[in-house]
Scaffold this active site. Structure first.
Site, PDB file in Angstrom:
ATOM      1  N   HIS A 111       0.805  -1.104   0.127  1.00  0.00           N
ATOM      2  CA  HIS A 111      -0.110  -0.137  -0.079  1.00  0.00           C
ATOM      3  C   HIS A 111       0.888   1.180  -0.022  1.00  0.00           C
ATOM      4  CE1 HIS A 111      -3.401  -2.266   0.034  1.00  0.00           C
ATOM      5  NE2 HIS A 111      -3.607  -2.512   1.444  1.00  0.00           N
ATOM      6  N   HIS A 182      -9.750   1.954   0.594  1.00  0.00           N
ATOM      7  CA  HIS A 182      -9.599   0.723   1.554  1.00  0.00           C
ATOM      8  C   HIS A 182     -10.852   1.020   2.617  1.00  0.00           C
ATOM      9  CE1 HIS A 182      -7.938  -2.496   3.517  1.00  0.00           C
ATOM     10  NE2 HIS A 182      -6.791  -2.572   2.794  1.00  0.00           N
ATOM     11  N   GLU A 317     -11.879  -3.753  -2.761  1.00  0.00           N
ATOM     12  CA  GLU A 317     -10.825  -2.863  -3.291  1.00  0.00           C
ATOM     13  C   GLU A 317     -10.476  -2.709  -4.862  1.00  0.00           C
ATOM     14  OE1 GLU A 317      -7.046  -3.065  -0.613  1.00  0.00           O
ATOM     15  OE2 GLU A 317      -8.332  -4.655   0.217  1.00  0.00           O
TER      16      GLU A 317
END
Length: 355
Positions: A111, A182, A317
């Site tokens: 991420h 997210h 996602e």
């Protein structure tokens, strides 16, 4: 019954690295309310009507900016970048040059690294009753990524109970990009036990198998005969505990499902028989990471005062494939000067009438 309400504005007034943080609220005429903060350009609350006409907060999160800063899970509702999901060994090559990233997930960069977009205070450029834009300039070399990257994330709440998320980015140097949101969803209401009774429908024919480090193998695999076949609607609980190697590697669902639907068609949906709330996802992205909150630890206490434990939420996602910078066979994540990266995802909420 839990009575859900939005957090207080004053609990989101703070300074991080010299920049002020705030809470913003969008409302529509049908009663839906969505709260955001500029810390991580993230969704804080989504109050959606259930089958009885009551509002339920269907996204996990916290009542103050301090709770976000101290959270065990850092990604609740956040905009993820520069690169969502995992990059193997925290490195990739571009035009013969190696770029090294921080390894914050075993040997992977996850991420965007430990100080990715989810930790930044974004600028707010415009704000209307139904729309808000967040902007951030990621400097060349931030978390190891090349190029000065200008990013805008726009949220719009429609009268059809849609949250439209539009991403836009430009760079002054060749780079890679993969943006997502997210949000952790529980359509029973945040803090309301697990989501195993939720019914998912995902018309994907293929998924990405992963290795023991949660990095994709070389190619897509058919969902036929696996726990990853959601082409016929089924409860999350139906197959999540099956003795399949792929489920073991993700500790449940934590895999990319290949999306071949145009944005006009539903790419994934979830439904709670308890609340009657249905979530439909529409996207321009080639993949949807289905994550069933397997690593939520119970350490975080959410808005309703209850712990967020394993499988107390799920994520849809929308994104490109993990490790794409190292996989030329995957859809391209390259962005060059003069190009504009654009992506769109819609989360639509409605009441599903039982048959």
């Amino acid at each position: 019954m839990v009575i859900y309400s939005l957090p207080d504005y004053q609990d989101f007034e703070h300074k991080i690295d010299g920049k002020k943080t705030h809470l913003f609220i969008l409302k529509n005429r049908t009663g839906m309310q969505v709260a955001f903060t500029d810390y991580g350009a993230r969704i804080v609350s989504i109050l959606a009507p259930d089958k009885a006409g009551n509002l339920r907060d269907v996204v996990l999160g916290f009542n103050s900016i301090h709770a976000y800063l101290q959270a065990d899970e850092q990604y609740h509702g956040a905009t993820i970048g520069r690169f969502a999901n995992r990059i193997a060994h925290g490195s990739f090559h571009l035009d013969g040059e190696k770029y090294s990233l921080q390894q914050n997930n075993g040997r992977n960069c996850l991420h965007g690294g430990p100080t990715g977009f989810h930790t930044k205070v974004w600028d707010r450029r415009t704000s209307f009753k139904k729309k808000i834009d967040f902007c951030y300039v990621s400097p060349d070399g931030e978390e190891g990524f090349p190029g000065n990257l200008k990013v805008t994330v726009s949220y719009e709440l429609t009268e059809d109970n849609e949250i439209i998320i539009r991403y836009k980015a430009e760079t002054d140097k060749k780079t890679v990009i993969n943006l997502t949101n997210h949000a952790y969803f529980n359509l029973n209401g945040e803090g309301q036990d697990d989501v195993l009774s939720h019914i998912l429908h995902i018309p994907s024919n293929h998924f990405l198998p992963i290795d023991e480090n949660q990095i994709p193998l070389d190619s897509e695999a058919p969902v036929d005969g696996t726990a990853f076949d959601f082409r016929t609607p089924k409860k999350i609980s139906a197959d999540i505990n099956k003795d399949e190697e792929q489920l073991g590697r993700g500790n449940g669902y934590d895999h990319t499902l290949v999306n071949q639907q145009p944005i006009s068609q539903v790419a994934a949906s979830a439904y709670s028989p308890d609340s009657g709330i249905r979530l439909e996802v529409f996207t321009t992205e080639p993949g949807i990471q289905l994550y069933t909150g397997n690593f939520l630890s119970g350490k975080d206490i959410g808005k309703s005062g209850r712990p967020y434990s394993s499988r107390s939420a799920f994520c849809f996602e929308t994104q490109h494939y993990p490790d794409s910078p190292n996989r030329p066979q995957f859809p391209s994540v390259l962005l060059e000067p003069g190009q504009v990266f654009e992506s769109e995802t819609i989360y639509k909420f409605s009441i599903k009438k039982e048959m």
